[in-house]
Design an enzyme around this catalytic site. Structure first.
Site, PDB file in Angstrom:
ATOM      1  N   GLY A  72      32.186 -97.951  78.744  1.00  0.00           N
ATOM      2  CA  GLY A  72      31.599 -96.693  78.295  1.00  0.00           C
ATOM      3  C   GLY A  72      30.274 -96.403  78.976  1.00  0.00           C
ATOM      4  O   GLY A  72      29.998 -95.260  79.375  1.00  0.00           O
ATOM      5  N   SER A  73      29.442 -97.424  79.140  1.00  0.00           N
ATOM      6  CA  SER A  73      28.117 -97.199  79.738  1.00  0.00           C
ATOM      7  C   SER A  73      28.260 -96.663  81.161  1.00  0.00           C
ATOM      8  O   SER A  73      27.556 -95.731  81.564  1.00  0.00           O
ATOM      9  CB  SER A  73      27.312 -98.497  79.778  1.00  0.00           C
ATOM     10  OG  SER A  73      27.134 -98.993  78.477  1.00  0.00           O
ATOM     11  N   ASN A 152      27.292 -93.708  66.889  1.00  0.00           N
ATOM     12  CA  ASN A 152      27.694 -95.073  66.559  1.00  0.00           C
ATOM     13  C   ASN A 152      26.955 -95.632  65.352  1.00  0.00           C
ATOM     14  O   ASN A 152      27.490 -96.440  64.612  1.00  0.00           O
ATOM     15  CB  ASN A 152      27.491 -95.995  67.769  1.00  0.00           C
ATOM     16  CG  ASN A 152      26.189 -95.744  68.501  1.00  0.00           C
ATOM     17  OD1 ASN A 152      25.856 -94.597  68.826  1.00  0.00           O
ATOM     18  ND2 ASN A 152      25.445 -96.792  68.766  1.00  0.00           N
ATOM     19  N   GLN A 180      32.956 -93.480  70.367  1.00  0.00           N
ATOM     20  CA  GLN A 180      33.270 -93.809  68.970  1.00  0.00           C
ATOM     21  C   GLN A 180      34.413 -92.955  68.413  1.00  0.00           C
ATOM     22  O   GLN A 180      35.035 -93.330  67.425  1.00  0.00           O
ATOM     23  CB  GLN A 180      32.017 -93.620  68.086  1.00  0.00           C
ATOM     24  CG  GLN A 180      30.898 -94.593  68.400  1.00  0.00           C
ATOM     25  CD  GLN A 180      31.188 -96.004  67.907  1.00  0.00           C
ATOM     26  OE1 GLN A 180      31.920 -96.228  66.953  1.00  0.00           O
ATOM     27  NE2 GLN A 180      30.604 -96.989  68.572  1.00  0.00           N
ATOM     28  N   ALA A 201      37.721 -98.768  76.095  1.00  0.00           N
ATOM     29  CA  ALA A 201      38.923 -99.400  75.527  1.00  0.00           C
ATOM     30  C   ALA A 201      38.606-100.328  74.358  1.00  0.00           C
ATOM     31  O   ALA A 201      39.365-100.406  73.397  1.00  0.00           O
ATOM     32  CB  ALA A 201      39.660-100.173  76.624  1.00  0.00           C
ATOM     33  N   HIS A 202      37.447-101.018  74.428  1.00  0.00           N
ATOM     34  CA  HIS A 202      37.208-102.049  73.408  1.00  0.00           C
ATOM     35  C   HIS A 202      36.877-101.480  72.039  1.00  0.00           C
ATOM     36  O   HIS A 202      36.772-102.219  71.066  1.00  0.00           O
ATOM     37  CB  HIS A 202      36.137-103.046  73.873  1.00  0.00           C
ATOM     38  CG  HIS A 202      34.727-102.571  73.836  1.00  0.00           C
ATOM     39  ND1 HIS A 202      33.842-102.987  72.867  1.00  0.00           N
ATOM     40  CD2 HIS A 202      34.040-101.733  74.631  1.00  0.00           C
ATOM     41  CE1 HIS A 202      32.651-102.429  73.089  1.00  0.00           C
ATOM     42  NE2 HIS A 202      32.751-101.672  74.159  1.00  0.00           N
ATOM     43  N   THR A 238      38.330-102.609  94.202  1.00  0.00           N
ATOM     44  CA  THR A 238      39.717-102.893  93.818  1.00  0.00           C
ATOM     45  C   THR A 238      39.853-102.788  92.306  1.00  0.00           C
ATOM     46  O   THR A 238      39.049-103.352  91.557  1.00  0.00           O
ATOM     47  CB  THR A 238      40.115-104.307  94.306  1.00  0.00           C
ATOM     48  OG1 THR A 238      39.944-104.331  95.719  1.00  0.00           O
ATOM     49  CG2 THR A 238      41.557-104.635  93.952  1.00  0.00           C
ATOM     50  N   CYS A 327      17.232-105.245  66.658  1.00  0.00           N
ATOM     51  CA  CYS A 327      16.485-104.951  67.880  1.00  0.00           C
ATOM     52  C   CYS A 327      17.389-105.144  69.080  1.00  0.00           C
ATOM     53  O   CYS A 327      18.261-105.988  69.089  1.00  0.00           O
ATOM     54  CB  CYS A 327      15.283-105.861  67.977  1.00  0.00           C
ATOM     55  SG  CYS A 327      15.669-107.552  67.563  1.00  0.00           S
TER      56      CYS A 327
HETATM   57  C1  PLP Z   1      28.449 -94.121  71.501  1.00  0.00           C
HETATM   58  C2  PLP Z   1      28.535 -95.200  72.515  1.00  0.00           C
HETATM   59  N1  PLP Z   1      28.387 -94.903  73.813  1.00  0.00           N
HETATM   60  C3  PLP Z   1      28.465 -95.840  74.773  1.00  0.00           C
HETATM   61  C4  PLP Z   1      28.683 -97.154  74.466  1.00  0.00           C
HETATM   62  C5  PLP Z   1      28.742 -98.175  75.568  1.00  0.00           C
HETATM   63  O1  PLP Z   1      30.050 -98.576  75.805  1.00  0.00           O
HETATM   64  P1  PLP Z   1      30.338 -99.973  76.574  1.00  0.00           P
HETATM   65  O2  PLP Z   1      29.920-101.050  75.653  1.00  0.00           O
HETATM   66  O3  PLP Z   1      31.827 -99.947  76.808  1.00  0.00           O
HETATM   67  O4  PLP Z   1      29.574 -99.934  77.839  1.00  0.00           O
HETATM   68  C6  PLP Z   1      28.839 -97.528  73.118  1.00  0.00           C
HETATM   69  C7  PLP Z   1      29.034 -98.953  72.753  1.00  0.00           C
HETATM   70  O5  PLP Z   1      28.572 -99.418  71.746  1.00  0.00           O
HETATM   71  C8  PLP Z   1      28.768 -96.520  72.124  1.00  0.00           C
HETATM   72  O6  PLP Z   1      28.897 -96.817  70.826  1.00  0.00           O
END
Ligand code: PLP
Length: 388
Positions: A72-73, A152, A180, A201-202, A238, A327
């Site tokens: 996601g990041s 989140n 989310q 995915a996680h 890849t 934190c």
């Molecule tokens: C709203 C939101 N955006 C982005 C992320 C980041 O995703 P990832 O952990 O797959 O990089 C998270 C993960 O907690 C999230 O809750």
């Protein structure tokens, strides 16, 4: 063995055994590089195509509109830096909200230090962005707006249709972090004015380290990673075929659950949990919105208790929970989200998040409701903060 209840699905979800089963052959037998021309390569390529279709269909997208990323990041960074950079000659003003995940906020901060002007929209006490604020913030040189689908920490779901509609009217690209929301509530980009959407995915019973960015056809982004030109030139390297296959399976299963109303089942359990906590823990209140809320998400403020202490005691009682005041970098600053909805520091320290999943039962909820009140009582008895 005493009961163990995992109530931290917003942090991550267990990988579904069917997802693992789908992935394993791509480590062992079908290990080809999808860019190779031989049979092994073709096998891997067709598995990737299938997975791209599965992820696309979860949100009503075309397969070619899905770019696989390392989570996601990374997808947030690609959307924000990639779009801002690609449009830098048109304008350098970009907009986000105060309660975004750090993957979004810090990408904006970085752009702010590198020639872009950033507007951060405030939120109200429920964590909602005002469409009027957004309308007022858009300028002729605004190129991009990024506002998360659902938060989140406090579970608030934004009025994405309205916010995206304003951007579309004004010719501004609209990205939403759907990490989310995707797979947990119905979401269709054919009817939503969203140009880019992030998924991971996680958070939907798939593996960690794989995500995707939906990019509406015709939108140009500058890649973050240059190289062999994989993922339509937007993410070289890849491809991680087993993780992609796992994500595809997780997305297909999420779509199936949604079609059977799993989100409604979870929302009922969530409401039982919320009502139970509010009625058994004196002075507790819900953070975020009661009505515009993720179906699996319950979050509270418990005055006169430290969030970390609650999480540790709950863990000891077999319950996995989290606290927004945790934190992230060794400092004890309360979360930016809780401060942004107007909670004073001392209340923001007493936050508790309980997030349900597809395997959570009513018995699990009732177990949490039986162990939580005595934990709070013990902590309050020990606390130097007494009721005024
Ligand atoms: C709203 C939101 N955006 C982005 C992320 C980041 O995703 P990832 O952990 O797959 O990089 C998270 C993960 O907690 C999230 O809750």
């Amino acid at each position: 063995m005493s009961r163990r209840v995992y109530m931290d699905h917003s942090a991550t979800t267990p990988v579904d055994p069917k997802v693992v089963e789908a992935m394993v052959p791509f480590f062992t037998e079908h290990y080809g590089n999808p860019n190779s021309l031989h049979g092994w390569g073709k096998e891997a390529r067709s598995a990737m195509d299938r997975a791209r279709g599965q992820v696309a269909s979860l949100i009503g997208a075309e397969p070619k509109e899905i770019i696989f990323t390392g989570g996601g990041s990374e997808a947030d960074n690609l959307a924000i830096k990639g779009a801002a950079w690609a449009m830098r000659d048109r304008g350098r003003h970009i907009i986000t909200s105060a309660i975004e995940h750090h993957a979004v906020l810090d990408a904006f901060k970085w752009l702010g230090k590198n020639g872009f002007e950033v507007t951060v929209l405030p939120v109200d006490r429920e964590g909602l962005v005002s469409p009027e604020d957004l309308r007022g913030a858009i300028r002729p040189d605004t190129t991009l707006v990024s506002i998360m689908f659902a938060n989140n920490e406090i579970g608030t779901v934004q009025p994405i249709g309205e916010l995206g509609g304003i951007c579309r009217e004004r010719g501004v690209l609209f990205h939403t972090d759907g990490v989310q929301a995707a797979g947990h509530m119905p979401l269709d980009v054919r009817s939503l004015p969203v140009d880019m959407l992030t998924m991971a995915a996680h958070k939907m019973y798939g593996p960690k380290g794989i995500g995707a960015l939906y990019v509406r056809r015709g939108i140009k982004l500058t890649p973050l990673i240059h190289g062999g030109g994989q993922e339509f030139g937007l993410r070289s390297g890849t491809e991680n075929v087993p993780l992609v296959v796992g994500f595809g399976m997780a997305a297909e299963m999420a779509a199936e659950r949604l079609s059977k109303g799993e989100h409604e089942r979870e929302a009922q359990l969530r409401d039982r949990l919320i009502e139970g906590v509010l009625s058994s823990v004196e002075d507790s209140f819900v953070t975020g919105s009661r009505t515009h809320r993720l179906p699996f998400h319950a979050s509270f403020c418990i005055p006169r208790v430290e969030g970390e202490a609650m999480v540790l005691r709950l863990d000891f009682a077999g319950v996995a929970a989290s606290s927004g005041s945790a934190c992230t970098s060794g400092s004890l600053d309360p979360s930016h989200v809780l401060l942004s909805i107007g909670l004073p520091h001392e209340l923001a320290h007493g936050s508790l998040r309980l997030t349900l999943g597809k395997d959570t039962t009513q018995e699990d909820v009732d177990h949490v409701l039986s162990v939580l009140p005595p934990i709070i009582k013990t902590l309050r008895d020990m606390s130097p903060y007494k009721k005024a």
